[in-house]
Design a protein around this motif. Structure first.
Motif, PDB file in Angstrom:
ATOM      1  N   PRO A  59      39.437  40.290  27.819  1.00  0.00           N
ATOM      2  CA  PRO A  59      40.106  41.435  28.212  1.00  0.00           C
ATOM      3  C   PRO A  59      39.059  42.617  27.726  1.00  0.00           C
ATOM      4  O   PRO A  59      38.445  42.668  26.459  1.00  0.00           O
ATOM      5  N   ALA A  60      39.146  43.642  28.485  1.00  0.00           N
ATOM      6  CA  ALA A  60      38.204  44.781  28.126  1.00  0.00           C
ATOM      7  C   ALA A  60      39.101  45.824  27.240  1.00  0.00           C
ATOM      8  O   ALA A  60      38.558  46.675  26.414  1.00  0.00           O
ATOM      9  N   LEU A  61      40.326  45.695  27.533  1.00  0.00           N
ATOM     10  CA  LEU A  61      41.455  46.681  26.518  1.00  0.00           C
ATOM     11  C   LEU A  61      42.593  45.629  26.446  1.00  0.00           C
ATOM     12  O   LEU A  61      43.257  45.255  27.333  1.00  0.00           O
ATOM     13  N   VAL A  62      43.185  45.995  25.004  1.00  0.00           N
ATOM     14  CA  VAL A  62      44.408  44.960  24.729  1.00  0.00           C
ATOM     15  C   VAL A  62      45.234  46.209  23.961  1.00  0.00           C
ATOM     16  O   VAL A  62      44.837  46.704  23.090  1.00  0.00           O
ATOM     17  N   GLY A  85      41.403  41.687  42.706  1.00  0.00           N
ATOM     18  CA  GLY A  85      40.677  42.369  43.812  1.00  0.00           C
ATOM     19  C   GLY A  85      40.761  41.636  45.164  1.00  0.00           C
ATOM     20  O   GLY A  85      40.793  40.336  45.301  1.00  0.00           O
ATOM     21  N   HIS A  86      40.486  42.449  46.145  1.00  0.00           N
ATOM     22  CA  HIS A  86      40.634  42.099  47.508  1.00  0.00           C
ATOM     23  C   HIS A  86      39.300  41.130  47.677  1.00  0.00           C
ATOM     24  O   HIS A  86      38.126  41.443  47.654  1.00  0.00           O
ATOM     25  N   ASP A  87      39.460  39.860  48.304  1.00  0.00           N
ATOM     26  CA  ASP A  87      38.596  38.959  48.638  1.00  0.00           C
ATOM     27  C   ASP A  87      37.786  38.608  47.509  1.00  0.00           C
ATOM     28  O   ASP A  87      36.481  38.322  47.450  1.00  0.00           O
ATOM     29  N   CYS A  88      38.486  38.454  46.231  1.00  0.00           N
ATOM     30  CA  CYS A  88      37.725  38.133  44.824  1.00  0.00           C
ATOM     31  C   CYS A  88      38.584  37.287  44.418  1.00  0.00           C
ATOM     32  O   CYS A  88      39.709  37.601  44.185  1.00  0.00           O
ATOM     33  N   ASP A  89      38.150  36.089  43.855  1.00  0.00           N
ATOM     34  CA  ASP A  89      38.775  34.892  42.949  1.00  0.00           C
ATOM     35  C   ASP A  89      37.918  34.912  41.555  1.00  0.00           C
ATOM     36  O   ASP A  89      38.018  33.504  41.397  1.00  0.00           O
ATOM     37  N   ARG A  90      37.127  35.674  41.271  1.00  0.00           N
ATOM     38  CA  ARG A  90      36.463  35.178  40.014  1.00  0.00           C
ATOM     39  C   ARG A  90      37.344  35.081  38.773  1.00  0.00           C
ATOM     40  O   ARG A  90      38.435  35.542  38.631  1.00  0.00           O
ATOM     41  N   SER A  91      36.795  34.276  37.884  1.00  0.00           N
ATOM     42  CA  SER A  91      37.438  33.889  36.595  1.00  0.00           C
ATOM     43  C   SER A  91      37.324  35.081  35.697  1.00  0.00           C
ATOM     44  O   SER A  91      36.280  35.815  35.788  1.00  0.00           O
ATOM     45  N   LEU A  92      38.269  35.460  35.105  1.00  0.00           N
ATOM     46  CA  LEU A  92      38.199  36.646  34.031  1.00  0.00           C
ATOM     47  C   LEU A  92      38.161  36.193  32.508  1.00  0.00           C
ATOM     48  O   LEU A  92      38.978  34.972  32.233  1.00  0.00           O
ATOM     49  N   ALA A  93      37.224  36.506  31.771  1.00  0.00           N
ATOM     50  CA  ALA A  93      37.263  35.799  30.492  1.00  0.00           C
ATOM     51  C   ALA A  93      37.937  36.886  29.456  1.00  0.00           C
ATOM     52  O   ALA A  93      39.188  36.741  29.252  1.00  0.00           O
ATOM     53  N   GLU A 121      38.520  43.660  33.462  1.00  0.00           N
ATOM     54  CA  GLU A 121      37.423  44.492  34.335  1.00  0.00           C
ATOM     55  C   GLU A 121      36.414  43.347  35.205  1.00  0.00           C
ATOM     56  O   GLU A 121      35.891  42.536  34.259  1.00  0.00           O
ATOM     57  N   CYS A 122      36.469  43.074  36.356  1.00  0.00           N
ATOM     58  CA  CYS A 122      35.798  42.217  37.086  1.00  0.00           C
ATOM     59  C   CYS A 122      34.369  42.902  37.389  1.00  0.00           C
ATOM     60  O   CYS A 122      34.518  43.984  37.746  1.00  0.00           O
ATOM     61  N   ALA A 123      33.301  41.966  37.876  1.00  0.00           N
ATOM     62  CA  ALA A 123      32.187  42.175  38.356  1.00  0.00           C
ATOM     63  C   ALA A 123      32.414  43.167  39.558  1.00  0.00           C
ATOM     64  O   ALA A 123      31.358  43.894  39.866  1.00  0.00           O
ATOM     65  N   CYS A 124      33.412  42.483  40.437  1.00  0.00           N
ATOM     66  CA  CYS A 124      33.519  43.476  41.769  1.00  0.00           C
ATOM     67  C   CYS A 124      33.934  44.761  41.809  1.00  0.00           C
ATOM     68  O   CYS A 124      34.131  45.389  42.448  1.00  0.00           O
ATOM     69  N   GLY A 125      34.226  45.226  40.164  1.00  0.00           N
ATOM     70  CA  GLY A 125      34.971  46.443  40.264  1.00  0.00           C
ATOM     71  C   GLY A 125      36.355  46.644  40.002  1.00  0.00           C
ATOM     72  O   GLY A 125      36.848  47.815  39.618  1.00  0.00           O
ATOM     73  N   ALA A 126      37.096  45.716  40.183  1.00  0.00           N
ATOM     74  CA  ALA A 126      38.503  45.820  40.224  1.00  0.00           C
ATOM     75  C   ALA A 126      39.112  45.547  38.736  1.00  0.00           C
ATOM     76  O   ALA A 126      38.278  44.801  37.883  1.00  0.00           O
ATOM     77  N   VAL A 127      40.289  46.147  38.397  1.00  0.00           N
ATOM     78  CA  VAL A 127      40.794  45.749  37.316  1.00  0.00           C
ATOM     79  C   VAL A 127      42.039  45.129  37.055  1.00  0.00           C
ATOM     80  O   VAL A 127      42.847  45.470  38.254  1.00  0.00           O
TER      81      VAL A 127
END
Length: 57
Positions: free
Chosen positions: A25-28, A15-23, A40-46
């Motif tokens: 997956p919501a869907l595989v 996501g734009h201006d986001c560099d959070r770690s992802l744990a 899915e990130c807390a910022c709303g980006a996928v």
């Protein structure tokens, strides 16, 4: 092979201006053609990852 890629990769949000770690997956989705995972990130980006088996390259 997929497990090796996931263990070695530090997945972060695309996501734009986001560099959070992802744990987890919501869907595989896995087929003979490979594995697709949506995070899915807390910022709303996928973020979607695609891994193909070496035999299909």
């Amino acid at each position: 092979m997929f497990e090796e890629l996931l263990d070695d990769a530090a997945l972060t949000c695309d996501g734009h201006d986001c560099d959070r770690s992802l744990a987890e997956p919501a869907l595989v989705f896995e087929t003979d053609a490979g594995r697709r995972a949506a995070y899915e990130c807390a910022c709303g980006a996928v973020t979607v990852t695609v891994c193909r088996p070496e035999s299909s390259r």
